[in-house]
Design an enzyme around this catalytic site. Structure first.
Site, PDB file in Angstrom:
ATOM      1  N   HIS A  98       5.794 -13.332   6.631  1.00 30.30           N
ATOM      2  CA  HIS A  98       6.070 -14.754   6.739  1.00 30.30           C
ATOM      3  C   HIS A  98       5.852 -15.328   8.130  1.00 30.30           C
ATOM      4  CE1 HIS A  98       7.552 -13.821   2.830  1.00 30.30           C
ATOM      5  NE2 HIS A  98       8.528 -13.065   3.285  1.00 30.30           N
ATOM      6  N   ASP A 144      -3.724 -11.159  12.743  1.00 33.33           N
ATOM      7  CA  ASP A 144      -4.941 -10.981  13.546  1.00 33.33           C
ATOM      8  C   ASP A 144      -5.490  -9.565  13.396  1.00 33.33           C
ATOM      9  OD1 ASP A 144      -4.854 -13.589  14.381  1.00 33.33           O
ATOM     10  OD2 ASP A 144      -4.073 -13.159  16.382  1.00 33.33           O
ATOM     11  N   GLU A 174      -2.649  -7.550  -0.371  1.00 37.84           N
ATOM     12  CA  GLU A 174      -1.240  -7.749   0.011  1.00 37.84           C
ATOM     13  C   GLU A 174      -0.378  -7.543  -1.236  1.00 37.84           C
ATOM     14  OE1 GLU A 174      -0.637 -11.744   1.468  1.00 37.84           O
ATOM     15  OE2 GLU A 174       1.548 -11.603   1.269  1.00 37.84           O
ATOM     16  N   HIS A 216       3.788  -7.260  -2.902  1.00 33.78           N
ATOM     17  CA  HIS A 216       5.236  -7.437  -2.754  1.00 33.78           C
ATOM     18  C   HIS A 216       5.924  -6.933  -4.013  1.00 33.78           C
ATOM     19  CE1 HIS A 216       4.684  -9.835   0.821  1.00 33.78           C
ATOM     20  NE2 HIS A 216       3.682 -10.435   0.186  1.00 33.78           N
ATOM     21  N   LEU A 217       7.073  -6.323  -3.815  1.00 34.08           N
ATOM     22  CA  LEU A 217       7.876  -5.887  -4.965  1.00 34.08           C
ATOM     23  C   LEU A 217       8.410  -7.114  -5.706  1.00 34.08           C
ATOM     24  CD1 LEU A 217       9.840  -3.091  -3.104  1.00 34.08           C
ATOM     25  CD2 LEU A 217       8.354  -2.706  -5.084  1.00 34.08           C
ATOM     26  N   SER A 218       8.968  -8.041  -4.938  1.00 34.81           N
ATOM     27  CA  SER A 218       9.512  -9.260  -5.536  1.00 34.81           C
ATOM     28  C   SER A 218       8.423 -10.331  -5.547  1.00 34.81           C
ATOM     29  CB  SER A 218      10.709  -9.738  -4.705  1.00 34.81           C
ATOM     30  OG  SER A 218      10.274 -10.145  -3.412  1.00 34.81           O
ATOM     31  N   ARG A 254      10.207 -17.673   2.500  1.00 36.75           N
ATOM     32  CA  ARG A 254       9.315 -16.629   1.953  1.00 36.75           C
ATOM     33  C   ARG A 254       8.079 -17.210   1.271  1.00 36.75           C
ATOM     34  NH1 ARG A 254      12.697 -12.005   2.354  1.00 36.75           N
ATOM     35  NH2 ARG A 254      14.873 -12.577   2.086  1.00 36.75           N
TER      36      ARG A 254
HETATM   37  C1  DQA Z   1       8.946  -8.165   0.250  1.00 35.42           C
HETATM   38  C2  DQA Z   1       9.293  -9.664   0.250  1.00 35.42           C
HETATM   39  C3  DQA Z   1       9.620 -10.135   1.658  1.00 35.42           C
HETATM   40  O1  DQA Z   1       9.958 -11.519   1.635  1.00 35.42           O
HETATM   41  C4  DQA Z   1      10.808  -9.373   2.202  1.00 35.42           C
HETATM   42  O2  DQA Z   1      11.064  -9.761   3.534  1.00 35.42           O
HETATM   43  C5  DQA Z   1      10.667  -7.904   2.078  1.00 35.42           C
HETATM   44  C6  DQA Z   1      10.034  -7.324   0.895  1.00 35.42           C
HETATM   45  C7  DQA Z   1       8.751  -7.619  -1.180  1.00 35.42           C
HETATM   46  O3  DQA Z   1       8.185  -6.538  -1.300  1.00 35.42           O
HETATM   47  O4  DQA Z   1       9.178  -8.249  -2.152  1.00 35.42           O
HETATM   48  O5  DQA Z   1      11.175  -7.147   2.918  1.00 35.42           O
HETATM   49  O6  DQA Z   1       7.727  -7.995   0.954  1.00 35.42           O
END
Ligand code: DQA
Length: 142
Positions: free
Chosen positions: A79, A86, A97, A99-101, A110
């Protein structure tokens, strides 16, 4: 084909984070799940985690030098870390990229990713399966 799966701060402590958001897997369990999925898809994955921006940047440099594809969960650095963005912009093979959530369904801070603009794509919201989907997408890309 070698692939780096990089994970940012606090992901090493999934066992202590909110399981309603991040699920029940510990980081070692997540790592072996990712490694198994990667093997099934013909990748040799190195799964790494660091809380340090410096370390993550040096792994991105290593990937750039070795033309190694990267799947990256930058965690909170997603974020706001322009330094990581960079470094990611200098990669010489695809970057996905993950993310789990689903950050877009969470707090407003976020909703911004400074990494997405230099990634081939972003997958989030599917728990550990986000990584498997990223591996499948990576296989198509390379
Ligand atoms: C995350 C989502 C991010 O906002 C958070 O800071 C994390 C985990 C995820 O995998 O959902 O640490 O990257």
């Amino acid at each position: 084909m070698k692939i780096l799966v990089l994970n940012g701060p606090n992901l090493g402590r999934l066992d202590l984070r909110d399981s309603k958001i991040y699920g029940e897997m510990t980081f070692p369990q997540l790592s072996s799940y990712i490694a198994d999925c990667a093997t099934e898809l013909g990748f040799q994955a190195e799964v790494r985690q660091s809380d340090s921006e410096v370390q993550l940047i040096s792994w991105l440099h290593e990937a750039a030098d070795g033309k190694i594809p990267v799947i990256f969960n930058p965690a909170a650095f997603t974020h706001y870390s322009y330094a990581i963005r960079d470094a990611a912009a200098m990669l010489t093979a695809p970057l996905i990229e993950v993310h789990l959530s689903n950050p877009l369904a969470r707090e407003e801070f976020r909703h911004t990713s400074v990494i997405s603009g230099v990634a081939n794509g972003t997958i989030g919201g599917f728990g550990p399966n986000s990584y498997r989907l990223a591996l499948i997408a990576m296989k198509e890309l390379i």
